[in-house]
Scaffold this motif. Sequence first.
Motif, PDB file in Angstrom:
ATOM      1  N   ASP A 174      -6.297  -2.122 -19.497  1.00 26.90           N
ATOM      2  CA  ASP A 174      -5.377  -1.470 -18.568  1.00 26.90           C
ATOM      3  C   ASP A 174      -3.930  -1.725 -18.968  1.00 26.90           C
ATOM      4  N   LYS A 175      -3.652  -2.941 -19.406  1.00 28.59           N
ATOM      5  CA  LYS A 175      -2.284  -3.276 -19.818  1.00 28.59           C
ATOM      6  C   LYS A 175      -1.878  -2.466 -21.056  1.00 28.59           C
ATOM      7  N   ILE A 176      -2.821  -2.338 -21.997  1.00 31.99           N
ATOM      8  CA  ILE A 176      -2.547  -1.539 -23.197  1.00 31.99           C
ATOM      9  C   ILE A 176      -2.379  -0.071 -22.826  1.00 31.99           C
ATOM     10  N   ALA A 177      -3.230   0.419 -21.930  1.00 29.63           N
ATOM     11  CA  ALA A 177      -3.170   1.822 -21.520  1.00 29.63           C
ATOM     12  C   ALA A 177      -1.823   2.178 -20.899  1.00 29.63           C
ATOM     13  N   ASN A 178      -1.184   1.199 -20.263  1.00 30.84           N
ATOM     14  CA  ASN A 178       0.134   1.436 -19.661  1.00 30.84           C
ATOM     15  C   ASN A 178       1.195   1.776 -20.697  1.00 30.84           C
ATOM     16  N   HIS A 179       0.903   1.481 -21.976  1.00 33.96           N
ATOM     17  CA  HIS A 179       1.854   1.755 -23.061  1.00 33.96           C
ATOM     18  C   HIS A 179       1.493   3.016 -23.830  1.00 33.96           C
ATOM     19  N   ASN A 180       0.619   3.841 -23.266  1.00 35.07           N
ATOM     20  CA  ASN A 180       0.267   5.136 -23.857  1.00 35.07           C
ATOM     21  C   ASN A 180      -0.169   5.016 -25.318  1.00 35.07           C
ATOM     22  N   PRO A 181      -1.251   4.289 -25.599  1.00 34.14           N
ATOM     23  CA  PRO A 181      -1.677   4.060 -26.982  1.00 34.14           C
ATOM     24  C   PRO A 181      -1.991   5.328 -27.754  1.00 34.14           C
ATOM     25  N   GLN A 186      -1.564   4.154 -34.621  1.00 32.48           N
ATOM     26  CA  GLN A 186      -2.589   3.112 -34.660  1.00 32.48           C
ATOM     27  C   GLN A 186      -2.280   2.040 -33.624  1.00 32.48           C
ATOM     28  N   VAL A 187      -3.346   1.429 -33.109  1.00 30.30           N
ATOM     29  CA  VAL A 187      -3.226   0.225 -32.289  1.00 30.30           C
ATOM     30  C   VAL A 187      -3.790  -0.919 -33.135  1.00 30.30           C
ATOM     31  N   LEU A 188      -2.950  -1.892 -33.444  1.00 28.88           N
ATOM     32  CA  LEU A 188      -3.359  -3.026 -34.275  1.00 28.88           C
ATOM     33  C   LEU A 188      -3.531  -4.254 -33.391  1.00 28.88           C
ATOM     34  N   PHE A 189      -4.731  -4.844 -33.435  1.00 25.75           N
ATOM     35  CA  PHE A 189      -5.022  -6.063 -32.702  1.00 25.75           C
ATOM     36  C   PHE A 189      -4.810  -7.236 -33.660  1.00 25.75           C
ATOM     37  N   SER A 190      -3.741  -7.966 -33.459  1.00 26.41           N
ATOM     38  CA  SER A 190      -3.389  -9.077 -34.346  1.00 26.41           C
ATOM     39  C   SER A 190      -3.798 -10.401 -33.702  1.00 26.41           C
ATOM     40  N   TYR A 191      -4.772 -11.061 -34.312  1.00 28.46           N
ATOM     41  CA  TYR A 191      -5.289 -12.329 -33.798  1.00 28.46           C
ATOM     42  C   TYR A 191      -4.723 -13.484 -34.606  1.00 28.46           C
ATOM     43  N   LEU A 283       1.448   0.491 -32.261  1.00 29.45           N
ATOM     44  CA  LEU A 283       1.354  -0.340 -31.063  1.00 29.45           C
ATOM     45  C   LEU A 283       0.556  -1.574 -31.452  1.00 29.45           C
ATOM     46  N   ILE A 284       1.098  -2.752 -31.198  1.00 24.62           N
ATOM     47  CA  ILE A 284       0.438  -3.988 -31.626  1.00 24.62           C
ATOM     48  C   ILE A 284       0.154  -4.878 -30.424  1.00 24.62           C
ATOM     49  N   VAL A 285      -1.027  -5.496 -30.434  1.00 33.17           N
ATOM     50  CA  VAL A 285      -1.500  -6.347 -29.349  1.00 33.17           C
ATOM     51  C   VAL A 285      -1.910  -7.683 -29.941  1.00 33.17           C
ATOM     52  N   CYS A 286      -1.691  -8.782 -29.199  1.00 35.69           N
ATOM     53  CA  CYS A 286      -2.040 -10.125 -29.681  1.00 35.69           C
ATOM     54  C   CYS A 286      -3.029 -10.783 -28.713  1.00 35.69           C
ATOM     55  N   PRO A 287      -4.297 -10.400 -28.753  1.00 30.28           N
ATOM     56  CA  PRO A 287      -5.255 -10.821 -27.723  1.00 30.28           C
ATOM     57  C   PRO A 287      -5.735 -12.259 -27.829  1.00 30.28           C
ATOM     58  N   VAL A 319       2.663  -5.048 -27.167  1.00 32.71           N
ATOM     59  CA  VAL A 319       2.231  -5.171 -25.777  1.00 32.71           C
ATOM     60  C   VAL A 319       2.333  -6.639 -25.377  1.00 32.71           C
ATOM     61  N   PRO A 320       3.063  -6.983 -24.327  1.00 34.60           N
ATOM     62  CA  PRO A 320       3.161  -8.391 -23.917  1.00 34.60           C
ATOM     63  C   PRO A 320       1.788  -8.965 -23.556  1.00 34.60           C
ATOM     64  N   CYS A 321       1.661 -10.278 -23.652  1.00 36.11           N
ATOM     65  CA  CYS A 321       0.437 -10.941 -23.215  1.00 36.11           C
ATOM     66  C   CYS A 321       0.302 -10.808 -21.699  1.00 36.11           C
ATOM     67  N   LEU A 322      -0.830 -11.221 -21.174  1.00 35.95           N
ATOM     68  CA  LEU A 322      -1.034 -11.140 -19.722  1.00 35.95           C
ATOM     69  C   LEU A 322      -0.086 -12.063 -18.972  1.00 35.95           C
ATOM     70  N   ASN A 323       0.347 -13.146 -19.618  1.00 35.82           N
ATOM     71  CA  ASN A 323       1.359 -14.044 -19.055  1.00 35.82           C
ATOM     72  C   ASN A 323       1.018 -14.484 -17.632  1.00 35.82           C
TER      73      ASN A 323
END
Length: 351
Positions: A174-181, A186-191, A283-287, A319-323
Motif C-alpha cells: 500500500d505504501k509503494i502504491a501511494n507512489h504510483n509505481p 522499474q521498481v527496484l527492491f534494494s535489500y 522507484l526504489i524500495v528498501c524492505p 519510498v520511505p520505510c514504514l518508520n
Amino acid sequence: MGSKKVALMVNLGSPDSTAKKDVRKYLDEFLMDERVIDLAYWKRVLLIRGIILNFRPGKSAKAYRKIWWDEGSPLIVISERLQEKVANRTEFPVYLAMRYGNPSIEDVLLKIKEENPFVEEILLIPLYPHYAMSSYETVEVKVRESLKLMSHQVGLKVMPPFYNSKEYIKLLADKIANHNPDQYDQVLFSYHGIPERHVRKTDPSGGHCLKVDNCCEVPHPCQKFCYRHQTLKMTELINGELQLAEDKVASSFQSRLGNDPWLQPFTDKRLEALPDEGVKKLLIVCPAFVSDCLETLEEIEMEGQEEFLENGGEAFKMVPCLNDDDEWAELLAKWINEFEPEISLSETNTF
C-alpha cells in the motif's frame, strides 16, 4: 509492582553523535560482532582495529552528518516514536533497545528488571523482517547472553521474521502504491547485502543454500533461516499485491564490505547500468529496513540517486520505510498482544 510480561523491540543502533570518536566507538562494537564479520577474534582485531577503524570513522561521520536530524540519529528518533505508539496500543509495557550503541540491550534489561521486579516473560521483537546471522540472530544471541549475567528467572520468547506476513506485505504494498509505481520504468527492491558465506552458514542442512540450482525456488526447511530466499520471496509477495509486470520489478543488494563474494546483483552497479537498459524512471524500495537510516537516507536516497541520474536516469524516487506510520504501530501492537511463538524459544533464562 510493574508487569509480569513485557515486550522488548530491538533495532540496529546508531552512533551517539556525528563526532568521529562516537562513530569509531559504534563501528568498533558493530564490526567486532562475530556474526557481522565472522572471522577468528585475532583476525577481526587485525582487520577492524588495525585497518578499518583507521580510515572508516571519518568517512562514516561525514555520511552521518548528511542525514542527522536536530533531534539526533534518524534511526533512533524514528524507533523511539514507534515504541511510544506501540506502547499506547499494547496490554503490557514495551521497551526499546539497540543492538549496538545506546540504549544498549544490557541497560534496557536492567531497566525492565527495575521497573518490573516480578516479570516472568519477555517477548523479544528483532526489528528485522528477515533472518540473517548479522541482524536477527545476533539480536537474539545478545539478549540471551545478557540475561545470563543477571539473577532472576524469566522466560524469553522471540518473534520470528515477518517477511512473509500477509498483513506486513499489504502495508508495504500500500505504501509503494501511494507512489504510483506504474508510472516508473522499474521498481527496484534494494535489500541490505550479506556475504554468501553467511547464507551457507545459516543452512542447517549444509547442502542446499547456494549449492542447489535455483536453491531459493526449491522448497527446503533451511529457508526458514535463509536471508536470500526471504528477500526474494518478499519481492514476489509484494508484487503479488501490486500486480506489476514481472520485467518491471527487480531485487538487488547493497552495503557490501571487503572482497569476499556477497549476494548479487549489487544495487550500486544496477543503478549505473539501468539507464542504458532503458530504465529512465526508477522507484526504489528498501524492505530490509523498518526505519530510515544511513543505508536508506544517505546510501540510496542521496548517493544512489546521484549515481542513477549521472548515468542517464531522469527520475528517481525512494519510498520511505514504514518508520512510525500508525498502521505499522498498530500491526506491531497486534502481534505483541496476540503473539504465539512459531519456533522453540521457550527456555528459561537467568535475569
